[in-house]
Motif scaffolding. Structure first.
Motif, PDB file in Angstrom:
ATOM      1  N   ASN A   1       0.806  -1.222   0.000  1.00  0.00           N
ATOM      2  CA  ASN A   1       0.000   0.000   0.000  1.00  0.00           C
ATOM      3  C   ASN A   1       0.840   1.275   0.000  1.00  0.00           C
ATOM      4  O   ASN A   1       0.379   2.323   0.455  1.00  0.00           O
ATOM      5  CB  ASN A   1      -0.954  -0.017   1.191  1.00  0.00           C
ATOM      6  CG  ASN A   1      -2.081  -1.009   1.004  1.00  0.00           C
ATOM      7  OD1 ASN A   1      -3.069  -0.708   0.340  1.00  0.00           O
ATOM      8  ND2 ASN A   1      -1.938  -2.202   1.549  1.00  0.00           N
ATOM      9  N   LEU A   2       2.066   1.167  -0.515  1.00  0.00           N
ATOM     10  CA  LEU A   2       2.886   2.347  -0.802  1.00  0.00           C
ATOM     11  C   LEU A   2       3.168   3.195   0.433  1.00  0.00           C
ATOM     12  O   LEU A   2       3.211   4.421   0.371  1.00  0.00           O
ATOM     13  CB  LEU A   2       2.205   3.215  -1.870  1.00  0.00           C
ATOM     14  CG  LEU A   2       1.990   2.558  -3.241  1.00  0.00           C
ATOM     15  CD1 LEU A   2       1.055   3.397  -4.102  1.00  0.00           C
ATOM     16  CD2 LEU A   2       3.331   2.363  -3.967  1.00  0.00           C
ATOM     17  N   GLN A   3       3.397   2.541   1.566  1.00  0.00           N
ATOM     18  CA  GLN A   3       3.663   3.258   2.810  1.00  0.00           C
ATOM     19  C   GLN A   3       5.030   2.840   3.367  1.00  0.00           C
ATOM     20  O   GLN A   3       5.306   1.646   3.494  1.00  0.00           O
ATOM     21  CB  GLN A   3       2.577   2.953   3.834  1.00  0.00           C
ATOM     22  CG  GLN A   3       2.675   3.787   5.116  1.00  0.00           C
ATOM     23  CD  GLN A   3       1.586   3.394   6.102  1.00  0.00           C
ATOM     24  OE1 GLN A   3       1.362   2.209   6.346  1.00  0.00           O
ATOM     25  NE2 GLN A   3       0.894   4.384   6.661  1.00  0.00           N
ATOM     26  N   PRO A   4       5.890   3.790   3.712  1.00  0.00           N
ATOM     27  CA  PRO A   4       7.167   3.434   4.314  1.00  0.00           C
ATOM     28  C   PRO A   4       6.971   2.925   5.735  1.00  0.00           C
ATOM     29  O   PRO A   4       5.944   3.180   6.366  1.00  0.00           O
ATOM     30  CB  PRO A   4       7.958   4.744   4.293  1.00  0.00           C
ATOM     31  CG  PRO A   4       6.911   5.804   4.345  1.00  0.00           C
ATOM     32  CD  PRO A   4       5.727   5.251   3.576  1.00  0.00           C
ATOM     33  N   PHE A   5       7.975   2.223   6.261  1.00  0.00           N
ATOM     34  CA  PHE A   5       7.799   1.515   7.525  1.00  0.00           C
ATOM     35  C   PHE A   5       9.112   1.398   8.281  1.00  0.00           C
ATOM     36  O   PHE A   5      10.209   1.497   7.708  1.00  0.00           O
ATOM     37  CB  PHE A   5       7.266   0.103   7.248  1.00  0.00           C
ATOM     38  CG  PHE A   5       8.103  -0.650   6.236  1.00  0.00           C
ATOM     39  CD1 PHE A   5       9.221  -1.373   6.616  1.00  0.00           C
ATOM     40  CD2 PHE A   5       7.775  -0.589   4.888  1.00  0.00           C
ATOM     41  CE1 PHE A   5       9.998  -2.033   5.678  1.00  0.00           C
ATOM     42  CE2 PHE A   5       8.556  -1.244   3.927  1.00  0.00           C
ATOM     43  CZ  PHE A   5       9.668  -1.974   4.334  1.00  0.00           C
ATOM     44  N   ILE A   6       8.983   1.201   9.587  1.00  0.00           N
ATOM     45  CA  ILE A   6      10.059   0.690  10.414  1.00  0.00           C
ATOM     46  C   ILE A   6       9.514  -0.565  11.083  1.00  0.00           C
ATOM     47  O   ILE A   6       8.303  -0.694  11.275  1.00  0.00           O
ATOM     48  CB  ILE A   6      10.558   1.719  11.453  1.00  0.00           C
ATOM     49  CG1 ILE A   6       9.440   2.120  12.426  1.00  0.00           C
ATOM     50  CG2 ILE A   6      11.105   2.950  10.757  1.00  0.00           C
ATOM     51  CD1 ILE A   6       9.903   3.081  13.519  1.00  0.00           C
ATOM     52  N   ILE A   7      10.389  -1.515  11.397  1.00  0.00           N
ATOM     53  CA  ILE A   7       9.932  -2.822  11.863  1.00  0.00           C
ATOM     54  C   ILE A   7      10.389  -3.080  13.288  1.00  0.00           C
ATOM     55  O   ILE A   7      11.590  -3.181  13.569  1.00  0.00           O
ATOM     56  CB  ILE A   7      10.440  -3.951  10.948  1.00  0.00           C
ATOM     57  CG1 ILE A   7       9.929  -3.749   9.521  1.00  0.00           C
ATOM     58  CG2 ILE A   7       9.978  -5.309  11.477  1.00  0.00           C
ATOM     59  CD1 ILE A   7      10.399  -4.820   8.538  1.00  0.00           C
ATOM     60  N   PHE A   8       9.426  -3.185  14.193  1.00  0.00           N
ATOM     61  CA  PHE A   8       9.681  -3.645  15.543  1.00  0.00           C
ATOM     62  C   PHE A   8       9.660  -5.167  15.501  1.00  0.00           C
ATOM     63  O   PHE A   8       8.649  -5.810  15.779  1.00  0.00           O
ATOM     64  CB  PHE A   8       8.623  -3.096  16.502  1.00  0.00           C
ATOM     65  CG  PHE A   8       8.751  -1.626  16.763  1.00  0.00           C
ATOM     66  CD1 PHE A   8       9.337  -1.164  17.939  1.00  0.00           C
ATOM     67  CD2 PHE A   8       8.305  -0.703  15.829  1.00  0.00           C
ATOM     68  CE1 PHE A   8       9.462   0.201  18.179  1.00  0.00           C
ATOM     69  CE2 PHE A   8       8.430   0.663  16.065  1.00  0.00           C
ATOM     70  CZ  PHE A   8       9.007   1.106  17.241  1.00  0.00           C
ATOM     71  N   GLY A   9      10.779  -5.724  15.104  1.00  0.00           N
ATOM     72  CA  GLY A   9      10.874  -7.163  14.911  1.00  0.00           C
ATOM     73  C   GLY A   9      12.277  -7.646  15.186  1.00  0.00           C
ATOM     74  O   GLY A   9      13.051  -6.995  15.888  1.00  0.00           O
ATOM     75  N   CYS A  10      12.599  -8.786  14.631  1.00  0.00           N
ATOM     76  CA  CYS A  10      13.897  -9.413  14.890  1.00  0.00           C
ATOM     77  C   CYS A  10      15.011  -8.719  14.111  1.00  0.00           C
ATOM     78  O   CYS A  10      14.763  -8.126  13.058  1.00  0.00           O
ATOM     79  CB  CYS A  10      13.845 -10.878  14.492  1.00  0.00           C
ATOM     80  SG  CYS A  10      12.603 -11.805  15.403  1.00  0.00           S
ATOM     81  N   PRO A  11      16.235  -8.798  14.596  1.00  0.00           N
ATOM     82  CA  PRO A  11      17.355  -8.271  13.813  1.00  0.00           C
ATOM     83  C   PRO A  11      17.438  -9.018  12.490  1.00  0.00           C
ATOM     84  O   PRO A  11      17.169 -10.219  12.420  1.00  0.00           O
ATOM     85  CB  PRO A  11      18.577  -8.535  14.705  1.00  0.00           C
ATOM     86  CG  PRO A  11      18.158  -9.638  15.619  1.00  0.00           C
ATOM     87  CD  PRO A  11      16.695  -9.429  15.844  1.00  0.00           C
ATOM     88  N   GLY A  12      17.794  -8.294  11.451  1.00  0.00           N
ATOM     89  CA  GLY A  12      17.901  -8.898  10.130  1.00  0.00           C
ATOM     90  C   GLY A  12      16.626  -8.860   9.319  1.00  0.00           C
ATOM     91  O   GLY A  12      16.588  -9.355   8.186  1.00  0.00           O
ATOM     92  N   SER A  13      15.572  -8.260   9.852  1.00  0.00           N
ATOM     93  CA  SER A  13      14.308  -8.194   9.111  1.00  0.00           C
ATOM     94  C   SER A  13      14.458  -7.373   7.833  1.00  0.00           C
ATOM     95  O   SER A  13      13.992  -7.772   6.752  1.00  0.00           O
ATOM     96  CB  SER A  13      13.209  -7.596   9.990  1.00  0.00           C
ATOM     97  OG  SER A  13      12.937  -8.419  11.102  1.00  0.00           O
ATOM     98  N   LEU A  14      15.099  -6.221   7.930  1.00  0.00           N
ATOM     99  CA  LEU A  14      15.310  -5.392   6.739  1.00  0.00           C
ATOM    100  C   LEU A  14      16.270  -6.067   5.769  1.00  0.00           C
ATOM    101  O   LEU A  14      16.084  -5.996   4.546  1.00  0.00           O
ATOM    102  CB  LEU A  14      15.851  -4.021   7.140  1.00  0.00           C
ATOM    103  CG  LEU A  14      14.949  -3.160   8.027  1.00  0.00           C
ATOM    104  CD1 LEU A  14      15.612  -1.818   8.308  1.00  0.00           C
ATOM    105  CD2 LEU A  14      13.582  -2.947   7.391  1.00  0.00           C
ATOM    106  N   LYS A  15      17.268  -6.722   6.301  1.00  0.00           N
ATOM    107  CA  LYS A  15      18.227  -7.465   5.461  1.00  0.00           C
ATOM    108  C   LYS A  15      17.507  -8.540   4.664  1.00  0.00           C
ATOM    109  O   LYS A  15      17.779  -8.735   3.471  1.00  0.00           O
ATOM    110  CB  LYS A  15      19.310  -8.087   6.337  1.00  0.00           C
ATOM    111  CG  LYS A  15      20.376  -8.852   5.553  1.00  0.00           C
ATOM    112  CD  LYS A  15      21.425  -9.412   6.495  1.00  0.00           C
ATOM    113  CE  LYS A  15      22.498 -10.184   5.732  1.00  0.00           C
ATOM    114  NZ  LYS A  15      23.513 -10.762   6.661  1.00  0.00           N
TER     115      LYS A  15
END
Length: 213
Positions: free
Chosen positions: A126-140
């Motif tokens: 849905n074309l929305q930027p995000f930050i992730i409160f999750g595990c390390p390596g999620s963005l990777k």
């Protein structure tokens, strides 16, 4: 295309962020409580459904918050409390994505493994930027799958932090910074990252479930 946002909204939005929380987990309590106790819950779409405490991590960060008033006023129901609808990729309340600049994604796990669910892929679709409160390596892991993230405009170093409390502190600091930005600053940032948002949506709709194995 399915029921998703079609174009990036480059106009003023009414909310700085969306942060939806259904099942209670410690990392979700941490960010929801931090936003509430700082008064920043008024700047976003913040939900917190289940107030039954679920032990987990980052427990040390939780102890820094006075959550008395938070618990007295909870639950915060701005979306559905239906578990099946919450977990469905295509059940989208469009203003949560189109009328809020960022999505503060509270993933299912914070310290087990980098599991990505519909919570992360809904803002991508849905074309929305995000930050992730999750595990390390999620963005990777997202980048491995062909998605792009936003490290050139925000601090994404949290993704490399294996200490749960240090990662939470960094994430909360970043969430506060985003919530405190002016509309003009957000619009400038949305304009800059618009090609990334469009790229990520294209990647999402080009993949099948086999690509995620």
């Amino acid at each position: 295309m399915l029921n998703v946002i079609q174009t990036v909204n480059l106009n003023k939005r009414n909310k700085k962020y969306t942060c939806l929380n259904h099942l209670s987990k410690t990392h979700r309590l941490a960010i929801a409580g931090a936003l509430f106790t700082s008064g920043r819950h008024l700047d976003g779409n913040l939900s917190y459904h289940n107030t039954e405490y679920t032990a987990g991590r980052p427990s040390t960060f939780i102890n820094t918050l006075d959550l008395t008033e938070f618990h007295e006023q909870a639950p915060f129901l701005i979306d559905t409390d239906d578990s099946e609808r919450v977990q469905h990729h295509w059940d989208v309340v469009k203003p949560f994505f189109n009328d809020a600049y960022w999505n503060f994604v509270t993933e299912s796990f914070f310290y087990y493994y980098a599991a990505l669910t519909e919570k992360t892929f809904k803002p991508i679709a849905n074309l929305q930027p995000f930050i992730i409160f999750g595990c390390p390596g999620s963005l990777k892991e997202l980048r491995r799958l062909g998605y792009k993230t936003f490290g050139h405009v925000i601090d994404e170093s949290y993704d490399e932090m294996y200490s749960e409390d240090r990662r939470m502190v960094r994430l909360v600091k970043l969430a506060f910074q985003l919530a405190d930005m002016s509309d003009e600053e957000h619009i400038e940032m949305m304009t800059e990252i618009k090609p990334i948002l469009e790229h990520n949506q294209r990647v999402f709709f080009s993949k099948t479930w086999k690509d995620y194995i």
